[in-house]
Design a protein around this motif. Sequence first.
Motif, short mmCIF file in Angstrom:
data_model
loop_
_atom_site.label_atom_id
_atom_site.label_comp_id
_atom_site.label_asym_id
_atom_site.label_seq_id
_atom_site.Cartn_x
_atom_site.Cartn_y
_atom_site.Cartn_z
N ALA A 26 40.47 43.26 28.51
CA ALA A 26 39.93 42.21 29.37
C ALA A 26 40.34 42.47 30.81
O ALA A 26 41.47 42.87 31.08
N LEU A 27 39.40 42.25 31.71
CA LEU A 27 39.69 42.38 33.14
C LEU A 27 38.91 41.31 33.90
O LEU A 27 37.84 40.87 33.47
N VAL A 28 39.47 40.91 35.02
CA VAL A 28 38.86 39.89 35.87
C VAL A 28 38.42 40.56 37.15
O VAL A 28 39.21 41.23 37.83
N SER A 29 37.13 40.38 37.50
CA SER A 29 36.59 40.97 38.71
C SER A 29 37.02 40.17 39.93
O SER A 29 37.63 39.11 39.83
N SER A 30 36.68 40.69 41.10
CA SER A 30 37.05 40.00 42.34
C SER A 30 36.33 38.67 42.49
O SER A 30 36.80 37.78 43.19
N SER A 31 35.16 38.52 41.83
CA SER A 31 34.43 37.25 41.88
C SER A 31 34.95 36.22 40.90
O SER A 31 34.45 35.10 40.85
N GLY A 32 35.96 36.59 40.08
CA GLY A 32 36.54 35.65 39.13
C GLY A 32 35.90 35.66 37.76
O GLY A 32 36.26 34.85 36.91
N LYS A 33 34.96 36.58 37.50
CA LYS A 33 34.31 36.64 36.19
C LYS A 33 35.12 37.52 35.24
O LYS A 33 35.71 38.52 35.63
N LEU A 34 35.11 37.13 33.97
CA LEU A 34 35.84 37.84 32.94
C LEU A 34 34.92 38.86 32.27
O LEU A 34 33.79 38.54 31.90
N THR A 35 35.41 40.09 32.12
CA THR A 35 34.66 41.16 31.47
C THR A 35 35.47 41.66 30.28
O THR A 35 36.65 41.96 30.42
N LEU A 51 35.44 29.89 33.40
CA LEU A 51 35.67 28.49 33.76
C LEU A 51 34.85 28.07 34.98
O LEU A 51 35.17 27.06 35.61
N SER A 52 33.80 28.83 35.28
CA SER A 52 32.97 28.56 36.45
C SER A 52 33.81 28.48 37.71
O SER A 52 33.48 27.75 38.64
N ASN A 53 34.92 29.21 37.71
CA ASN A 53 35.83 29.21 38.85
C ASN A 53 36.64 30.50 38.78
O ASN A 53 36.61 31.19 37.77
N GLN A 54 37.33 30.81 39.83
CA GLN A 54 38.09 32.04 39.86
C GLN A 54 39.30 31.95 38.94
O GLN A 54 40.08 30.99 39.01
N LEU A 55 39.45 32.96 38.09
CA LEU A 55 40.59 33.00 37.17
C LEU A 55 41.83 33.48 37.91
O LEU A 55 41.79 34.44 38.68
N THR A 56 42.94 32.83 37.65
CA THR A 56 44.21 33.20 38.26
C THR A 56 45.13 33.92 37.30
O THR A 56 46.05 34.62 37.72
N SER A 57 44.91 33.76 35.99
CA SER A 57 45.78 34.39 35.01
C SER A 57 45.06 34.43 33.66
O SER A 57 44.28 33.54 33.33
N ILE A 58 45.32 35.49 32.88
CA ILE A 58 44.80 35.62 31.52
C ILE A 58 45.93 36.08 30.62
O ILE A 58 46.88 36.74 31.07
N THR A 516 22.74 33.24 57.28
CA THR A 516 23.50 32.06 56.86
C THR A 516 23.01 31.52 55.52
O THR A 516 23.81 31.16 54.65
N SER A 517 21.70 31.44 55.34
CA SER A 517 21.14 30.87 54.11
C SER A 517 21.53 31.68 52.88
O SER A 517 21.66 31.12 51.78
N TYR A 518 21.70 32.99 53.05
CA TYR A 518 22.10 33.82 51.90
C TYR A 518 23.60 33.73 51.65
O TYR A 518 24.05 33.67 50.50
N LEU A 519 24.39 33.70 52.70
CA LEU A 519 25.84 33.73 52.54
C LEU A 519 26.37 32.45 51.90
O LEU A 519 27.35 32.48 51.15
N ILE A 520 25.74 31.32 52.17
CA ILE A 520 26.25 30.06 51.61
C ILE A 520 25.99 29.97 50.11
O ILE A 520 26.55 29.10 49.44
N THR A 521 25.16 30.84 49.57
CA THR A 521 24.91 30.84 48.12
C THR A 521 25.89 31.70 47.35
O THR A 521 25.87 31.68 46.11
N PRO A 523 29.26 32.69 45.58
CA PRO A 523 30.40 31.91 45.07
C PRO A 523 31.75 32.39 45.57
O PRO A 523 32.69 31.63 45.66
N ASN A 524 31.86 33.70 45.88
CA ASN A 524 33.16 34.25 46.29
C ASN A 524 33.22 34.51 47.79
O ASN A 524 33.96 35.38 48.24
N LEU A 525 32.46 33.75 48.57
CA LEU A 525 32.46 33.97 50.01
C LEU A 525 33.80 33.58 50.64
O LEU A 525 34.28 34.24 51.55
N ALA A 526 34.41 32.50 50.13
CA ALA A 526 35.70 32.06 50.69
C ALA A 526 36.77 33.13 50.50
O ALA A 526 37.60 33.36 51.39
N GLU A 527 36.77 33.80 49.35
CA GLU A 527 37.75 34.86 49.12
C GLU A 527 37.49 36.05 50.02
O GLU A 527 38.42 36.68 50.54
N THR A 528 36.21 36.38 50.23
CA THR A 528 35.87 37.53 51.07
C THR A 528 36.26 37.29 52.52
O THR A 528 36.77 38.19 53.20
#
Length: 622
Positions: A26-35, A51-58, A516-521, A523-528
């Motif tokens: 199992a690995l977690v990508s930079s966008s918080g998705k589990l693979t 969890l529809s959110n960024q994972l912090t630990s597995i 702007t219209s593309y960037l606000i869509t 999910p991981n823009l705040a992390e970037t």
Amino acid sequence: MAEAAIETTIEGSGKTGFSHDSQYFALVSSSGKLTLWNSKNRKLIQTHDFLSNQLTSIAWSPPSDSADDSLKPPRKKSKISKKESRNITSYLLAGASLTGCLAILDVNKVEICRKMDNGHHTKITCIHWSNQSMLYSASEDGLVIMWDIHNDEIKAQWKADKSAIHAICTNDDGSKLIIASRSIKVWDVATQHMLTKYTGHVNAITLLKMLPSKKTSTTEYFVSGAERDKFLNVWQLSTEKSSIHSPLATLALTDQLVSLECKLLNELSIAVVCKDGQLHIFYISLNGSKRKKPLSPASSIQMVTPSDKNSTPIPIPIFNAQFYNQVVDEPLLRLSYGLFINPSYEDLDITKCESSCCLIRQMSKNLLLSSDKADKSDTLQDNSKAAAIVGPVNMKLSNATVTKKTKRINESSDEITFQDRLDAAKAQSRVNSAGSLPTADSLSQMLIQAVHSQDSRLLDSVLQNNKEVIIRNTIKRVPITLILPFLKEVIKRFEANPNRGGNLILWLKITFTVHTSYLITLPNLAETLGTLYNLIEDRLQTYNKLAQLEGRLEVMLTQLQTQQDSTVQDQYTPLNVYEESETESESFSTGASSSENDDQLIEEFSSSDNGEDDIGSIDEAI
């Protein structure tokens, strides 16, 4: 491309892990998705938005005999279910999110079987399985919660630290809980009282792991590692609160710790993966005695790509390793290495490794296909090394009218003159030049090619332009799919060299304005954009102080300039000096005295007039 992939692997390697039998990875990508990957056949099982959110630990659950019955309500038993439950192995994966939510994924069914969001209200920093039915979680506010997975409830919770807890583990029988922030604390699970405290790291401790010991031994040991530390400390678990604890041994590393795995063979074997992509094997015997010198690794393993006369070998990072538990007699270690988006797996016998071992492996160039298809695509790519990357911008089109004209000229070549033949030859040369490979002379085409090929020099040459109109037109022509990679490259350069901020900020400003219209869509823009936000905040914090310093310096310079002007003015000598004569002074004195006499006469005359008026008034009264 390979160097960029290595950087991505190192940054995201903290959220990876093998299952207890090394079958799943199992690995977690930079966008918080589990693979999830099957490490045996190297197939992708599923990419799950956990969890529809960024994972912090597995964390993977420990082995158990049954998988489905552990988390299901009781039901009527049947002969078929008993036979199936004996053959099915449990694969449960727990994950924690930024919002304080916990969830448990059943890998056999690829579905969430438990979700717990009523415990933590802040970011969960670490989780740990004590056994198949007991799960511990810790958060930024120092809260520790013990979850009963069978009954889906909180069994106990208490405030274990004032600061954030970064690592947590339990001893073999689960009676003691070890937590770590900047120090290590041992708690009694039954009474929730702290037993003892360990100090030995300056930075935040990110790893705690119990070390296996012999069944006949009653002494327990654990290992700890902190961020930015190039060593590990081995401790003896104690409950004496008054004693001062010191590590029994120190393991020397080449870089910061990424993952650790241990197994008890003839002696304790510890496999450590570092941030530089190397794997270190330590052999240590723990008998309670302390070692004075740090222990160096018995074997250091590194992977590189094959080299030839025209290329140099590129290091391939190893980002996780785990002992293969199914083989008890042979010390096999399963490695995960290569690209973080498509990792490779291999079993390694650590007994055959020398002190310095370099393994030559081929890194897969295809990031999306399976290994079989990737090999075929590699063979096809070898025949097209000279291919140029082109885009839809400013492509040169062939001139159809010229080709028709040349054809007609060729058909009637017997009737044309020599001048016509020269004109036809010039037209044919222009057609041949236009039909060649299109050139990437426009700025937008250069930018697209630089982002595609990860060419840092070409991208730097594009970013040197500081004309707003040209930058705006260039950003408008860049495809939307390349906007986020382009922003990451610009932010990386801004962080590395803040002196270029004046030019790079212009590119960022126009990119944010146009897309702007593309960037606000995203999910991981705040992390970037987190790095950019921190840089701007740091600069704004020092702005007020710099403004005050500028004002003080301006006052001092003004005073110095004023003093300098007065001293210079004193140094000047007058060109002419005018002195009054004695005659003029005498005339001035006589004139003054005459004026005084005139004033006295006027006063006397006015007084005489007043007297006459008084006499006349008396006569009238009589």
